[in-house]
Design an enzyme around this catalytic site. Structure first.
Site, PDB file in Angstrom:
ATOM      1  N   ASP A 155      10.238  -3.639   6.873  1.00  0.00           N
ATOM      2  CA  ASP A 155      10.016  -2.210   6.660  1.00  0.00           C
ATOM      3  C   ASP A 155      10.522  -1.408   7.847  1.00  0.00           C
ATOM      4  OD1 ASP A 155       8.738  -1.869   4.078  1.00  0.00           O
ATOM      5  OD2 ASP A 155       7.107  -3.073   4.909  1.00  0.00           O
ATOM      6  N   GLY A 180      -1.273  -1.488   4.235  1.00  0.00           N
ATOM      7  CA  GLY A 180      -2.723  -1.427   4.060  1.00  0.00           C
ATOM      8  C   GLY A 180      -3.234  -0.241   3.265  1.00  0.00           C
ATOM      9  N   ASP A 228       6.105  -2.720  -4.354  1.00  0.00           N
ATOM     10  CA  ASP A 228       5.841  -2.563  -2.913  1.00  0.00           C
ATOM     11  C   ASP A 228       4.741  -1.541  -2.671  1.00  0.00           C
ATOM     12  OD1 ASP A 228       5.902  -2.530  -0.188  1.00  0.00           O
ATOM     13  OD2 ASP A 228       7.952  -1.770   0.001  1.00  0.00           O
ATOM     14  N   GLY A 283       5.083   4.525   4.467  1.00  0.00           N
ATOM     15  CA  GLY A 283       4.729   4.937   5.823  1.00  0.00           C
ATOM     16  C   GLY A 283       3.834   3.925   6.515  1.00  0.00           C
ATOM     17  N   GLY A 314       0.335  -2.043  -1.574  1.00  0.00           N
ATOM     18  CA  GLY A 314      -0.982  -2.376  -2.115  1.00  0.00           C
ATOM     19  C   GLY A 314      -0.974  -3.550  -3.077  1.00  0.00           C
ATOM     20  N   GLY A 354       1.974  -7.066   2.272  1.00  0.00           N
ATOM     21  CA  GLY A 354       1.762  -6.914   3.704  1.00  0.00           C
ATOM     22  C   GLY A 354       0.364  -7.386   4.056  1.00  0.00           C
ATOM     23  N   SER A 355      -0.603  -6.504   3.852  1.00  0.00           N
ATOM     24  CA  SER A 355      -1.989  -6.817   4.220  1.00  0.00           C
ATOM     25  C   SER A 355      -2.531  -8.022   3.474  1.00  0.00           C
ATOM     26  CB  SER A 355      -2.873  -5.605   3.949  1.00  0.00           C
ATOM     27  OG  SER A 355      -2.348  -4.515   4.667  1.00  0.00           O
TER      28      SER A 355
HETATM   29  C1  DX5 Z   1       4.964   0.916   2.797  1.00  0.00           C
HETATM   30  C2  DX5 Z   1       5.859  -0.278   3.025  1.00  0.00           C
HETATM   31  C3  DX5 Z   1       5.283  -1.520   2.427  1.00  0.00           C
HETATM   32  C4  DX5 Z   1       3.973  -1.895   3.051  1.00  0.00           C
HETATM   33  C5  DX5 Z   1       3.399  -3.135   2.430  1.00  0.00           C
HETATM   34  O1  DX5 Z   1       5.467   2.014   3.446  1.00  0.00           O
HETATM   35  O2  DX5 Z   1       7.112  -0.077   2.426  1.00  0.00           O
HETATM   36  O3  DX5 Z   1       6.198  -2.586   2.427  1.00  0.00           O
HETATM   37  O4  DX5 Z   1       4.040  -2.045   4.406  1.00  0.00           O
HETATM   38  O5  DX5 Z   1       2.135  -3.354   2.960  1.00  0.00           O
HETATM   39  P1  DX5 Z   1       0.846  -3.512   2.023  1.00  0.00           P
HETATM   40  O6  DX5 Z   1       1.104  -4.705   1.123  1.00  0.00           O
HETATM   41  O7  DX5 Z   1      -0.260  -3.740   2.991  1.00  0.00           O
HETATM   42  O8  DX5 Z   1       0.700  -2.256   1.209  1.00  0.00           O
HETATM   43 ZN    ZN Z   2       8.485  -1.923   2.034  1.00  0.00          ZN
END
Ligand code: DX5
Ligand code: ZN
Length: 262
Positions: free
Chosen positions: A31, A144, A174, A141, A176, A196-197
């Protein structure tokens, strides 16, 4: 599975990539945030370049930057494997150049759309050569954030629209994505899942990846079963696939049916 290394503990990107690789993920989601297109900064092409020797896994770069046209060569040079730019950040002409440069370098081009953005009509002629469409389920941005449920019916509609106009690539979910949202986005058409999280949010990355993979497998098997039923080959299908289906039997509510197979 495309784990986003900005999630979880601060930085330590090398370690996060190696840990995800050990769990057999398919892509590494990078990212890139410039603090202008989104209200946060992460890293830029120089960091990706430094991370490149850490793994042989494909780099799935998601550029949340203003004017990606001005920087595309840096990401090509950093040897990303997928480069996705935001529809909100480029004009048709700029995207044409970005796509052409990616394809010439053997890189998969992608486009991302924010929760409130529709597929731009100007994109239609580029769809046959586009590999990835990221349908954001949070406002970009930060990792989480909470999944925005309205993006689910949107993804269904976007998938249909894209296919009608010659898109043969993958929809990437992409924002949550976790064990509760992965199945609905799978059903809505996504086949690449950024997490991500859900991957880096706690120390047990191993269990986290297994859990997410399990959810994806259940959804796939459910769809295959439905398909076999439609084709009138359900019994034969289940017999041939018995060993694969056993771990998913209770979630698919097919335990009795499976036990009855000799
Ligand atoms: C949001 C990013 C995502 C995000 C994913 O701006 O593009 O890739 O970091 O993280 P989670 O899975 O925690 O939403
Ligand atoms: Zn992303």
């Amino acid at each position: 599975m495309s784990p986003s290394i900005i999630a979880g503990e601060k930085e330590n990107y090398e370690d996060k990539i190696k840990k995800a690789e050990r769990e057999g993920v398919e892509l590494i989601h990078l990212d890139v945030m410039d603090g202008r297109f989104v209200p946060n900064s992460t890293f830029l092409a120089d960091t990706i370049k430094k991370l490149r020797p850490v793994t042989t896994l494909p780099f799935d770069a998601h550029l949340m930057i203003e004017k990606p046209i001005d920087h595309i060569d840096e990401y090509i040079d950093a040897r990303c494997d997928i480069i996705t730019v935001h529809a909100e950040a480029c004009t048709e002409k700029e995207f044409a150049v970005i796509q052409e440069r990616c394809l010439a370098a053997g890189i998969s081009p992608g486009i991302a759309i924010n929760p409130k953005t529709d597929v731009p009509k100007w994109l239609y002629p580029y769809l046959p050569d586009l590999d990835i469409v990221i349908v954001m389920s949070v406002n970009p941005g930060f990792a989480g954030q909470k999944f925005i449920p309205e993006t689910l019916p949107k993804m269904v509609a976007v998938n249909k629209e894209l296919r009608e106009h010659g898109f043969k690539g993958y929809i990437e979910a992409d924002g949550g994505i976790d064990a509760t949202t992965l199945q609905p986005v799978y059903d809505a058409g996504a086949r690449i899942f950024v997490a991500g999280s859900a991957v880096y949010g706690n120390s047990d990355i191993h269990s986290a990846v297994i859990h997410l993979r399990h959810k994806a497998a259940v959804t796939l098997e459910k769809r295959l079963l439905e398909h076999s039923t439609k084709l009138g080959i359900r019994a034969d299908w289940m017999k041939a696939r018995k060993n694969i289906l056993i771990p998913y039997a209770s979630e698919l509510a097919i335990e009795e049916e499976l036990n009855a197979i000799k």
